[in-house]
Design an enzyme around this catalytic site. Structure first.
Site, mmCIF file in Angstrom:
data_model
loop_
_atom_site.group_PDB
_atom_site.id
_atom_site.type_symbol
_atom_site.label_atom_id
_atom_site.label_comp_id
_atom_site.label_asym_id
_atom_site.label_seq_id
_atom_site.Cartn_x
_atom_site.Cartn_y
_atom_site.Cartn_z
ATOM 1 N N HIS A 231 0.805 -1.231 0.000
ATOM 2 C CA HIS A 231 0.000 0.000 0.000
ATOM 3 C C HIS A 231 0.842 1.287 0.000
ATOM 4 O O HIS A 231 0.858 2.050 -0.971
ATOM 5 C CB HIS A 231 -0.917 0.012 1.225
HETATM 6 C C1 BDR Z 1 -3.057 0.808 5.236
HETATM 7 O O1 BDR Z 1 -3.297 0.281 6.531
HETATM 8 C C2 BDR Z 1 -2.096 -0.154 7.127
HETATM 9 O O2 BDR Z 1 -2.250 -1.436 7.596
HETATM 10 C C3 BDR Z 1 -1.016 -0.040 6.085
HETATM 11 O O3 BDR Z 1 0.198 0.405 6.669
HETATM 12 C C4 BDR Z 1 -1.562 0.984 5.104
HETATM 13 O O4 BDR Z 1 -1.208 2.287 5.479
HETATM 14 C C5 BDR Z 1 -3.681 -0.096 4.205
HETATM 15 O O5 BDR Z 1 -5.061 -0.159 4.389
#
Ligand code: BDR
Ligand code: CA
Length: 313
Positions: free
Chosen positions: A242
């Protein structure tokens, strides 16, 4: 000239790759400092992780500031089931030898934005938006001074990852997100719609290991750990990556496609809390407030990350 940026983050293995790849891109991004927020794990862990990361990258000069330890109005929801107990499980990184800077993360954001020429500092937000919203509430003048906010958060076609309708970062502090999306700052969002395309296959993880430096080894170990939950959940050939989409978008925008639309944040409904209601098809006349990135070139993305991690120790 390099763009000046503050990372606001809750590391997190994917936050780590976003920060490391930015530190490997000094010609494009000048990291002014890091403000840390609670999110993936509680604040004491996310602060320690940020300190470990700047040391791993050989950049202990980058100040790390602890920020908010919980959302505005909600109980903190964490994600140890994805990231492990420390949030950075996987590599065996040494305990930090440096300490967090004394100022609160929110004050660091405010003072840094005010200290630079208007329109020259961006916030790269990788976690719940508590610190960013608090900074805007405490010092509304910074909204007009920011060059941009580029954030990982939200979803439209891919809907949700922590609830059926919400992405984690927005879900954790929807009131904060509402303030940020309404602040009038040029805002780009990297939602699940694009991050779900960026899958860390075994070959891509191996490419980080094959670099042969300690940062590449650490990234490979991080992704090998954090993929466990997602591989089972999605059944894909690789887990989505992500937060590094934020760094890649800043440095290589041509890898991505999106459009400027209206996005509102749901805060009232418990069922759809934190949903990013995206007017992708322009069916309302609400003001366009977010550049919504819908897709990206995964091969180009991973090549970019490996190239930049290779420049680190
Ligand atoms: C987001 O949530 C967190 O778990 C990750 O670091 C990312 O920023 C993805 O949904
Ligand atoms: Ca994050």
């Amino acid at each position: 000239m390099a763009r000046k940026a503050i990372f606001d983050t809750d590391p997190g293995q994917d936050d780590a790759v976003a920060i490391l790849s930015a530190l490997g891109s000094p010609e494009e991004i000048e990291v002014l400092g890091i403000s840390v927020v609670a999110g993936n794990v509680p604040l004491h862990h996310t602060v320690a992780n940020a300190l470990k990361l700047v040391e791993l990258a050989g950049r202990p000069d980058i100040p790390v500031h602890a920020g908010a330890d919980r959302p505005f109005m909600r109980r903190l929801k964490t994600a140890e089931h994805v990231h492990g107990e420390t949030g950075l499980n996987g590599p065996d990184l040494p305990a930090p030898t440096i300490a967090a800077a004394p100022r609160h993360g929110v004050d660091f954001i405010i003072e840094t934005v005010r200290a630079h020429e208007a329109g020259t500092v961006s916030i790269l937000a990788l976690g719940p938006l508590t610190n960013v919203a608090l900074a805007i509430l405490k010092a509304p003048d910074i909204a007009a001074r920011l060059e941009a906010i580029v954030l990982m958060g939200g979803a439209y076609f891919e809907v949700g990852n922590i609830t059926p309708t919400a992405e984690f970062n927005i879900y954790v502090d929807p009131e904060a997100a509402k303030i940020v999306f309404a602040a009038g700052v040029p805002l780009t969002m990297l939602p699940l719609d694009v991050t779900h395309q960026m899958r860390a296959t075994e070959a891509r993880i191996e490419a980080f290991r094959a670099i042969g430096n300690r940062s590449g080894d650490a990234v490979a170990a991080m992704l090998s750990f954090s993929q466990g939950f997602d591989l089972q959940k999605y059944g894909w050939e690789g887990a989505p990556l992500h937060d590094p989409c934020v760094t890649a978008f800043l440095v290589r925008p041509e890898l991505f496609e999106g459009r400027l639309i209206n996005v509102e944040i749901e805060t009232a409904s418990e069922l759809t809390r934190g949903m990013t209601v995206a007017d992708y098809w322009g069916v309302t006349d609400r003001p366009k407030n977010a550049f919504f990135v819908r897709s990206g070139d995964a091969e180009g993305f991973y090549a970019f990350l490996a190239e930049r991690i290779a420049r680190l120790p």
